[in-house]
Each structure stands twice: as structure tokens, then as C-alpha cells.
Design a protein around this motif. Structure first.
Motif, PDB file in Angstrom:
ATOM      1  N   ILE A  22       0.843  -1.203   0.000  1.00 12.36           N
ATOM      2  CA  ILE A  22       0.000   0.000   0.000  1.00 12.36           C
ATOM      3  C   ILE A  22       0.880   1.255   0.000  1.00 12.36           C
ATOM      4  N   GLN A  23       1.991   1.222   0.744  1.00 10.77           N
ATOM      5  CA  GLN A  23       2.909   2.356   0.756  1.00 10.77           C
ATOM      6  C   GLN A  23       3.464   2.619  -0.646  1.00 10.77           C
ATOM      7  N   ARG A  28       3.466   5.792  -5.650  1.00  6.95           N
ATOM      8  CA  ARG A  28       3.276   5.941  -7.098  1.00  6.95           C
ATOM      9  C   ARG A  28       2.291   7.060  -7.408  1.00  6.95           C
ATOM     10  N   GLU A  29       1.174   7.073  -6.701  1.00  3.73           N
ATOM     11  CA  GLU A  29       0.147   8.090  -6.961  1.00  3.73           C
ATOM     12  C   GLU A  29       0.646   9.487  -6.605  1.00  3.73           C
ATOM     13  N   ILE A  30       1.321   9.600  -5.490  1.00  5.25           N
ATOM     14  CA  ILE A  30       1.857  10.905  -5.099  1.00  5.25           C
ATOM     15  C   ILE A  30       2.945  11.325  -6.081  1.00  5.25           C
ATOM     16  N   GLY A  31       3.712  10.358  -6.579  1.00  7.65           N
ATOM     17  CA  GLY A  31       4.728  10.654  -7.588  1.00  7.65           C
ATOM     18  C   GLY A  31       4.107  11.221  -8.858  1.00  7.65           C
ATOM     19  N   LYS A  32       2.991  10.621  -9.275  1.00  9.97           N
ATOM     20  CA  LYS A  32       2.283  11.138 -10.456  1.00  9.97           C
ATOM     21  C   LYS A  32       1.806  12.568 -10.203  1.00  9.97           C
ATOM     22  N   GLN A  33       1.270  12.770  -9.034  1.00  9.04           N
ATOM     23  CA  GLN A  33       0.775  14.106  -8.675  1.00  9.04           C
ATOM     24  C   GLN A  33       1.934  15.111  -8.646  1.00  9.04           C
ATOM     25  N   ASN A  34       3.065  14.702  -8.107  1.00  7.42           N
ATOM     26  CA  ASN A  34       4.222  15.590  -8.042  1.00  7.42           C
ATOM     27  C   ASN A  34       4.765  15.913  -9.434  1.00  7.42           C
ATOM     28  N   LEU A  35       4.701  14.944 -10.345  1.00  6.59           N
ATOM     29  CA  LEU A  35       5.131  15.217 -11.719  1.00  6.59           C
ATOM     30  C   LEU A  35       4.260  16.303 -12.347  1.00  6.59           C
ATOM     31  N   LEU A  36       2.956  16.220 -12.096  1.00  5.54           N
ATOM     32  CA  LEU A  36       2.061  17.254 -12.619  1.00  5.54           C
ATOM     33  C   LEU A  36       2.367  18.612 -11.999  1.00  5.54           C
ATOM     34  N   ARG A  37       2.656  18.618 -10.721  1.00  6.65           N
ATOM     35  CA  ARG A  37       3.001  19.887 -10.059  1.00  6.65           C
ATOM     36  C   ARG A  37       4.303  20.454 -10.614  1.00  6.65           C
ATOM     37  N   ASP A  38       5.273  19.572 -10.858  1.00 10.88           N
ATOM     38  CA  ASP A  38       6.538  20.023 -11.453  1.00 10.88           C
ATOM     39  C   ASP A  38       6.305  20.602 -12.841  1.00 10.88           C
ATOM     40  N   LYS A  39       5.426  19.947 -13.592  1.00 13.12           N
ATOM     41  CA  LYS A  39       5.093  20.430 -14.935  1.00 13.12           C
ATOM     42  C   LYS A  39       4.453  21.818 -14.852  1.00 13.12           C
ATOM     43  N   GLN A  40       3.552  21.992 -13.894  1.00 10.88           N
ATOM     44  CA  GLN A  40       2.928  23.299 -13.690  1.00 10.88           C
ATOM     45  C   GLN A  40       3.980  24.353 -13.371  1.00 10.88           C
ATOM     46  N   GLN A  41       4.858  24.023 -12.448  1.00 11.95           N
ATOM     47  CA  GLN A  41       5.879  24.980 -12.031  1.00 11.95           C
ATOM     48  C   GLN A  41       6.782  25.348 -13.198  1.00 11.95           C
ATOM     49  N   GLU A  88      -6.410  17.666 -12.985  1.00 13.35           N
ATOM     50  CA  GLU A  88      -5.945  16.281 -12.845  1.00 13.35           C
ATOM     51  C   GLU A  88      -5.462  16.016 -11.422  1.00 13.35           C
ATOM     52  N   ILE A  89      -4.728  16.984 -10.873  1.00 21.11           N
ATOM     53  CA  ILE A  89      -4.222  16.837  -9.505  1.00 21.11           C
ATOM     54  C   ILE A  89      -5.396  16.714  -8.537  1.00 21.11           C
ATOM     55  N   GLU A  90      -6.388  17.560  -8.695  1.00 24.21           N
ATOM     56  CA  GLU A  90      -7.559  17.506  -7.823  1.00 24.21           C
ATOM     57  C   GLU A  90      -8.327  16.204  -8.007  1.00 24.21           C
ATOM     58  N   ALA A  91      -8.385  15.705  -9.243  1.00 26.81           N
ATOM     59  CA  ALA A  91      -9.088  14.448  -9.500  1.00 26.81           C
ATOM     60  C   ALA A  91      -8.360  13.261  -8.863  1.00 26.81           C
ATOM     61  N   MET A  92      -7.056  13.369  -8.693  1.00 26.41           N
ATOM     62  CA  MET A  92      -6.272  12.296  -8.085  1.00 26.41           C
ATOM     63  C   MET A  92      -6.424  12.260  -6.561  1.00 26.41           C
ATOM     64  N   GLN A  93      -6.813  13.370  -5.981  1.00 24.27           N
ATOM     65  CA  GLN A  93      -6.832  13.485  -4.523  1.00 24.27           C
ATOM     66  C   GLN A  93      -7.751  12.469  -3.827  1.00 24.27           C
ATOM     67  N   PRO A  94      -8.971  12.213  -4.324  1.00 21.13           N
ATOM     68  CA  PRO A  94      -9.797  11.210  -3.645  1.00 21.13           C
ATOM     69  C   PRO A  94      -9.148   9.819  -3.617  1.00 21.13           C
ATOM     70  N   LYS A  95      -8.502   9.436  -4.716  1.00 22.02           N
ATOM     71  CA  LYS A  95      -7.827   8.133  -4.752  1.00 22.02           C
ATOM     72  C   LYS A  95      -6.683   8.105  -3.743  1.00 22.02           C
ATOM     73  N   ILE A  96      -5.934   9.193  -3.675  1.00 25.71           N
ATOM     74  CA  ILE A  96      -4.820   9.271  -2.719  1.00 25.71           C
ATOM     75  C   ILE A  96      -5.347   9.197  -1.295  1.00 25.71           C
ATOM     76  N   ILE A  99      -6.279   5.624  -0.542  1.00 24.80           N
ATOM     77  CA  ILE A  99      -5.084   4.799  -0.304  1.00 24.80           C
ATOM     78  C   ILE A  99      -4.507   5.107   1.073  1.00 24.80           C
ATOM     79  N   ARG A 100      -4.505   6.374   1.450  1.00 23.29           N
ATOM     80  CA  ARG A 100      -4.004   6.741   2.787  1.00 23.29           C
ATOM     81  C   ARG A 100      -4.844   6.100   3.894  1.00 23.29           C
ATOM     82  N   SER A 101      -6.153   6.083   3.709  1.00 24.12           N
ATOM     83  CA  SER A 101      -7.001   5.472   4.738  1.00 24.12           C
ATOM     84  C   SER A 101      -6.762   3.964   4.808  1.00 24.12           C
ATOM     85  N   ARG A 102      -6.540   3.323   3.650  1.00 23.99           N
ATOM     86  CA  ARG A 102      -6.215   1.885   3.660  1.00 23.99           C
ATOM     87  C   ARG A 102      -4.876   1.650   4.343  1.00 23.99           C
TER      88      ARG A 102
END
Length: 155
Positions: A22-23, A28-41, A88-96, A99-102
Motif C-alpha cells: 500500500i505504501q 506511485r500516486e503521489i509521484g504522479k501528482q508531483n510530476l504534474l506539479r513540477d510540470k505546472q511549475q 488532474e491533480i484535484e481528480a487524483m486526490q480522492p484516490k490518494i 489509499i491513505r485510509s487503507r
């Protein structure tokens, strides 16, 4: 004395492996989100750099309408890409969050088994100490009785 053996060790190992899985999923999901944030920046920095370059060219040559129009289109496109990636980042947040709750639940299960293991280990240590104390008492009693017999033979 026997070595400590926890009967639920395999279950604990399974719980630990499940938690690690699970970790990794969360990473992986946070990595995807961070890639999008890096792209934004990166896009923001590029727009800022282009804006600075455009202002410098406007100061120097006075610029022209085509340069302004090109910069404006580029800026709008970058803003659109940034907004899209933000969505996309906001859409990923519920899945993240799921996963955190699991992960929290898996961690609680592992910790409960680890606490049981610690309790059983403490009980085992107590039993070992009691057995050692009893053995030492028996040895001391034998020594005492042997000394008593020797003293009674000597007198």
C-alpha cells in the motif's frame, strides 16, 4: 531454554508486506501528482521568462503587434495547460485519500499484532527468568544440603 517463537509471525509478515504494498501504491500516486506539479511549475517559470523577455524587447524596440499576439497565445495556452493539470491533480486526490485510509488501517492491524507479539515475548522472558531463578534456587539448595551433610559428617 528454547528460543522465542511467535506463532503468528507469518501473519505479521503478511500484514507488513501488505502495508508495504500500500505504501508503494501511495508513493506511485503521489509521484504522479508531483510530476504534474513540477510540470505546472516549469510552465509558470517559462511564462514568466517569456514575459520578462517580451517586456525587454518592448523596451528596446518598442515591439510589434505580432509579438504581443504570440506572447498572449502562449500565455493563454500555458494557463490552460496549468489549469488542466490542476484539475488532474484535484481528480487524483480522492484516490490518494482512499489509499491513505487503507494504509492507516493496515498499519493499525500490523501494530495490533506487533503489540501481541511484544506481550507474548514479555511473557516468555518472564517464564525464562522464573525458570532460571528456580534452577538457581535448586542449585543453591543442593549446595546448602551438601554443606549441611559435610558439616554433619565432620562433627
Amino acid at each position: 531454554m528454547k528460543k522465542f517463537k511467535f506463532r503468528l509471525q507469518k501473519l505479521l509478515d503478511i500484514k507488513m508486506a501488505f502495508e508495504k504494498q500500500i505504501q508503494h501504491e501511495l508513493a506511485r500516486e503521489i509521484g504522479k501528482q508531483n510530476l504534474l506539479r513540477d510540470k505546472q511549475q516549469l510552465l509558470r517559470e517559462r511564462v514568466e521568462g517569456q514575459q520578462h523577455a517580451f517586456h525587454e524587447s518592448m523596451r528596446g524596440t518598442g515591439g510589434n503587434f505580432n509579438d504581443l499576439k504570440s506572447f498572449h497565445r502562449y500565455s493563454e495556452y500555458a494557463d490552460m495547460v496549468i489549469a488542466s493539470s490542476e484539475a488532474e491533480i484535484e481528480a487524483m486526490q480522492p484516490k490518494i485519500n482512499e489509499i491513505r485510509s487503507r494504509l492507516i488501517e493496515a498499519s493499525k492491524e500490523r501494530k495490533s499484532i506487533e503489540k501481541l507479539k511484544e506481550k507474548k515475548h514479555d511473557e516468555w522472558k518472564y517464564a525464562v527468568n522464573r525458570a532460571e531463578e528456580k534452577e538457581l534456587e535448586e542449585i543453591n539448595m543442593r549446595i546448602f544440603h551438601d554443606q549441611q551433610r559435610r558439616n554433619s559428617y565432620d562433627t
